[in-house]
Design a protein around this motif. Structure first.
Motif, mmCIF file in Angstrom:
data_model
loop_
_atom_site.group_PDB
_atom_site.id
_atom_site.type_symbol
_atom_site.label_atom_id
_atom_site.label_comp_id
_atom_site.label_asym_id
_atom_site.label_seq_id
_atom_site.Cartn_x
_atom_site.Cartn_y
_atom_site.Cartn_z
ATOM 1 N N PRO A 262 5.547 5.271 -12.995
ATOM 2 C CA PRO A 262 4.506 5.202 -11.972
ATOM 3 C C PRO A 262 3.238 4.458 -12.401
ATOM 4 O O PRO A 262 2.640 3.744 -11.595
ATOM 5 C CB PRO A 262 4.190 6.674 -11.682
ATOM 6 C CG PRO A 262 5.459 7.377 -11.998
ATOM 7 C CD PRO A 262 6.033 6.651 -13.174
ATOM 8 N N ILE A 263 2.837 4.594 -13.646
ATOM 9 C CA ILE A 263 1.633 3.894 -14.101
ATOM 10 C C ILE A 263 1.868 2.389 -14.130
ATOM 11 O O ILE A 263 1.029 1.608 -13.671
ATOM 12 C CB ILE A 263 1.181 4.423 -15.470
ATOM 13 C CG1 ILE A 263 0.716 5.873 -15.333
ATOM 14 C CG2 ILE A 263 0.078 3.551 -16.061
ATOM 15 C CD1 ILE A 263 0.431 6.572 -16.637
ATOM 16 N N MET A 264 3.028 1.953 -14.634
ATOM 17 C CA MET A 264 3.355 0.530 -14.670
ATOM 18 C C MET A 264 3.398 -0.048 -13.257
ATOM 19 O O MET A 264 2.821 -1.101 -12.984
ATOM 20 C CB MET A 264 4.704 0.315 -15.364
ATOM 21 C CG MET A 264 5.298 -1.073 -15.179
ATOM 22 S SD MET A 264 4.408 -2.362 -16.040
ATOM 23 C CE MET A 264 5.041 -2.087 -17.669
ATOM 24 N N LEU B 177 1.072 -3.281 -8.779
ATOM 25 C CA LEU B 177 0.662 -3.368 -7.376
ATOM 26 C C LEU B 177 -0.843 -3.589 -7.246
ATOM 27 O O LEU B 177 -1.289 -4.362 -6.389
ATOM 28 C CB LEU B 177 1.099 -2.112 -6.627
ATOM 29 C CG LEU B 177 2.611 -1.953 -6.474
ATOM 30 C CD1 LEU B 177 2.956 -0.557 -5.998
ATOM 31 C CD2 LEU B 177 3.190 -3.009 -5.554
ATOM 32 N N GLU B 178 -1.621 -2.943 -8.092
ATOM 33 C CA GLU B 178 -3.077 -3.157 -8.066
ATOM 34 C C GLU B 178 -3.422 -4.596 -8.438
ATOM 35 O O GLU B 178 -4.367 -5.176 -7.895
ATOM 36 C CB GLU B 178 -3.771 -2.165 -8.992
ATOM 37 C CG GLU B 178 -3.762 -0.752 -8.425
ATOM 38 C CD GLU B 178 -4.197 0.309 -9.414
ATOM 39 O OE1 GLU B 178 -4.515 -0.019 -10.579
ATOM 40 O OE2 GLU B 178 -4.201 1.500 -9.019
ATOM 41 N N GLU B 179 -2.652 -5.194 -9.339
ATOM 42 C CA GLU B 179 -2.876 -6.608 -9.683
ATOM 43 C C GLU B 179 -2.546 -7.517 -8.504
ATOM 44 O O GLU B 179 -3.256 -8.479 -8.238
ATOM 45 C CB GLU B 179 -2.037 -6.987 -10.913
ATOM 46 C CG GLU B 179 -2.198 -8.417 -11.358
ATOM 47 C CD GLU B 179 -3.578 -8.766 -11.897
ATOM 48 O OE1 GLU B 179 -3.801 -9.955 -12.206
ATOM 49 O OE2 GLU B 179 -4.447 -7.867 -12.015
ATOM 50 N N LEU C 143 0.823 -1.208 0.000
ATOM 51 C CA LEU C 143 0.000 0.000 0.000
ATOM 52 C C LEU C 143 0.861 1.265 0.000
ATOM 53 O O LEU C 143 0.530 2.257 -0.653
ATOM 54 C CB LEU C 143 -0.965 -0.018 1.180
ATOM 55 C CG LEU C 143 -2.018 -1.131 1.142
ATOM 56 C CD1 LEU C 143 -2.849 -1.111 2.419
ATOM 57 C CD2 LEU C 143 -2.888 -1.025 -0.086
ATOM 58 N N GLY C 144 1.983 1.235 0.712
ATOM 59 C CA GLY C 144 2.899 2.369 0.718
ATOM 60 C C GLY C 144 3.536 2.591 -0.654
ATOM 61 O O GLY C 144 3.654 3.719 -1.122
ATOM 62 N N LEU C 145 3.945 1.491 -1.297
ATOM 63 C CA LEU C 145 4.502 1.596 -2.638
ATOM 64 C C LEU C 145 3.471 2.119 -3.632
ATOM 65 O O LEU C 145 3.782 2.934 -4.504
ATOM 66 C CB LEU C 145 5.032 0.239 -3.104
ATOM 67 C CG LEU C 145 6.294 -0.263 -2.422
ATOM 68 C CD1 LEU C 145 6.560 -1.714 -2.803
ATOM 69 C CD2 LEU C 145 7.478 0.612 -2.772
ATOM 70 N N LEU C 146 2.235 1.662 -3.489
ATOM 71 C CA LEU C 146 1.165 2.126 -4.371
ATOM 72 C C LEU C 146 0.929 3.623 -4.196
ATOM 73 O O LEU C 146 0.778 4.360 -5.176
ATOM 74 C CB LEU C 146 -0.113 1.329 -4.113
ATOM 75 C CG LEU C 146 -1.302 1.629 -5.018
ATOM 76 C CD1 LEU C 146 -0.955 1.446 -6.487
ATOM 77 C CD2 LEU C 146 -2.484 0.749 -4.629
ATOM 78 N N ALA C 147 0.926 4.088 -2.959
ATOM 79 C CA ALA C 147 0.743 5.521 -2.696
ATOM 80 C C ALA C 147 1.894 6.330 -3.307
ATOM 81 O O ALA C 147 1.671 7.397 -3.896
ATOM 82 C CB ALA C 147 0.647 5.776 -1.197
#
Length: 92
Positions: free
Chosen positions: A71-73, A78-80, A7-11
């Motif tokens: 960032p999009i990749m 991470l969302e996957e 979650l931190g990496l995603l943020a």
């Protein structure tokens, strides 16, 4: 990797500059026909229409890696992971 790390990496990825990231290898050019100019540049990471990073310490492989994992990749990856964890019943 713990859920908190994901979650931190995603943020972090979502907060970074989004757009078209690309890599330009170091090079040089000369102007011709009456003009006297010379241009040299180091390896560059471009985001949209501006240079995000330029360094003579950055190898071609490092520059390509940075440009590829934009960032999009990273957000998509991470969302996957989060989606797959939900499918197998793990918490996020």
């Amino acid at each position: 990797m713990s859920d908190m790390d994901i979650l931190g990496l995603l943020a972090t990825a979502r907060a970074a500059t989004h757009g078209a990231w690309s890599f330009e290898a170091a090079g040089d050019s000369e102007c011709g026909e009456g003009g006297c100019c010379y241009d040299f540049w180091y390896n560059r990471i471009w985001v949209n229409d501006y240079i995000l990073l330029e360094s003579h310490h950055m190898t071609d492989e490092d520059a390509q890696y940075i440009a590829t994992f934009d960032p999009i990749m990273v957000s998509d990856l991470l969302e996957e992971i989060i989606r797959l964890r939900h499918i197998v019943g793990e918490s996020v």
